[in-house]
Design an enzyme around this catalytic site. Sequence first.
Site, mmCIF file in Angstrom:
data_model
loop_
_atom_site.group_PDB
_atom_site.id
_atom_site.type_symbol
_atom_site.label_atom_id
_atom_site.label_comp_id
_atom_site.label_asym_id
_atom_site.label_seq_id
_atom_site.Cartn_x
_atom_site.Cartn_y
_atom_site.Cartn_z
ATOM 1 N N CYS A 1 0.803 -1.224 0.000
ATOM 2 C CA CYS A 1 0.000 0.000 0.000
ATOM 3 C C CYS A 1 0.840 1.280 0.000
ATOM 4 O O CYS A 1 0.311 2.359 -0.277
ATOM 5 C CB CYS A 1 -0.954 -0.003 1.183
ATOM 6 N N ASN B 1 -10.166 -0.003 0.026
ATOM 7 C CA ASN B 1 -8.701 0.061 0.037
ATOM 8 C C ASN B 1 -8.183 -0.537 -1.254
ATOM 9 O O ASN B 1 -8.274 -1.747 -1.476
ATOM 10 C CB ASN B 1 -8.177 -0.728 1.253
ATOM 11 N N HIS C 1 -3.209 7.268 2.368
ATOM 12 C CA HIS C 1 -3.624 5.953 1.887
ATOM 13 C C HIS C 1 -5.032 5.688 2.399
ATOM 14 O O HIS C 1 -5.329 5.874 3.569
ATOM 15 C CB HIS C 1 -2.652 4.886 2.381
#
Length: 325
Positions: free
Chosen positions: A119, A282, A252
């Site tokens: 990520c 996500n 993020h």
Amino acid sequence: MSLYSRITGTGSALPPRRLSNADMVERLARDGIETSDDWIVERTGIRARYFADEGMFSSDLGAEAARRAIDAAGRSPAEVDLIIVATSTPDMVFPSTATIVQRKLGIAGCPAFDLQAVCTGFIYALTVADAMIRSGSARCALVIGAEVFSRILDFKDRTTCVLFGDGAGAVVLEASERPGILATDIHADGRHLDILCVPGHVQGGQVLGDPLLKMDGPAVFKLAVGVLEETARAVLQRAGMGSEEVDWLVPHQANVRIMQSAARKLKLPMDRVIVTVDQHGNTSAASIPLALDAAVRDGRIQSGQTVLLEGVGGGFTWGSVFLKM
């Protein structure tokens, strides 16, 4: 004369299939697994995500996001002289997804490679591209985050499968005499690799280990909150600026509670934080460029404003980039 790098165009792409929380509840119920829209929203802030259909890959989403970024920058694919794709879900074992994107864009000859930091991948990729431009190795780079995380989810684990989605985001990063990227800060600590991983690999034509995502949610949350504050303060210190000089925070997009904590520690109101996790889930390495593009295109982020990008991911990795648009 100093050489800098600036973002001159942004782009993003999502698969056509949107799944609301209600869709996920129905899907999980078929396997006897109970969850609810309230349960998902309360813990994550997520209300929907996009899943790629069979036959759609990270390179397809990445190439589409790249085309939109190139158009926004007023460039042509032929002017691109570097391609970096951040992904944990490549099309193949090899060659790199970046070379597949290169082919789909009709480009040949420039360096193209993948970068794996889960990520935090886009932050790492932007840092590398900035360094290559400052060194004179490139002048017009495509930096892409592209993922199809739906392919590695365990749909028997309601605590993880509802969190992730597919998508891609991209920026064109160009050499400039004016500062764009003001500072970067990246880190990793392999001691924490077990709290977020996909512990499988290919050997002899078979998958060994477990090829599905595993996550210790509480451990990730606790670690993420701490390192996001550390990296944000470090990158601002390197730039010689304070948090009061941040116009926009683009974190993020993992969990709205983590983002709220990050903003609170920097004394930033939530109306200066770009939040897309509610609609995208996500999307790992794609989440930051997806959110950045959304805010650029709807007019919130404008030329001349300062933007703090920050992320955390498996590895454990974390980092930030502070820039002026």
